[in-house]
Write a protein that holds these residues in place. Structure first.
Motif: not given
Length: 104
Positions: A5-28
């Motif tokens: 299962x691939x899971x995509x997470x979005x993480x943005x800081x308060x300035x709107x900078x960040x990334x979409x992370x693709x996780x696989x078995x709790x590993x990026x």
């Protein structure tokens, strides 16, 4: 064959900078570096772990990016060469979210 299962997470800081992370078995295994400003979303870089290359994971990140832009009525500025290449290859598919001088 075990389906991972691939899971995509979005993480943005308060300035709107960040990334979409693709996780696989709790590993990026992939990431797409972005920033948001107003109605614009800038994509800087897409990277997939060498062990996970060739499985269409960058495409999954691109799909998440475009879905997010559409949901939030944002235009994407593709500074990332991968995203830019995909937008150029499929302009009709992305014209609603592509911030492109040639099209305006």
């Amino acid at each position: 064959i075990q389906e991972i299962m691939n899971e995509i997470q979005l993480s943005l800081n308060e300035k709107g900078h960040g990334a979409f992370y693709l996780m696989q078995d709790d590993e990026k295994v992939g990431e797409m570096i972005i920033s948001t400003t107003g109605g614009h979303l800038t994509v800087y870089h897409t990277e997939v772990s060498p062990l996970a290359e060739g499985k269409g994971l960058a495409g999954k990140l691109l799909g998440a990016l475009v879905d997010y832009a559409r949901q939030h009525a944002m235009k994407i500025l593709p500074l990332c060469s991968y995203v830019y290449a995909q937008f150029k290859r499929h302009p009709q598919e992305y014209q609603d979210v592509w911030m492109n001088d040639e099209m305006e």
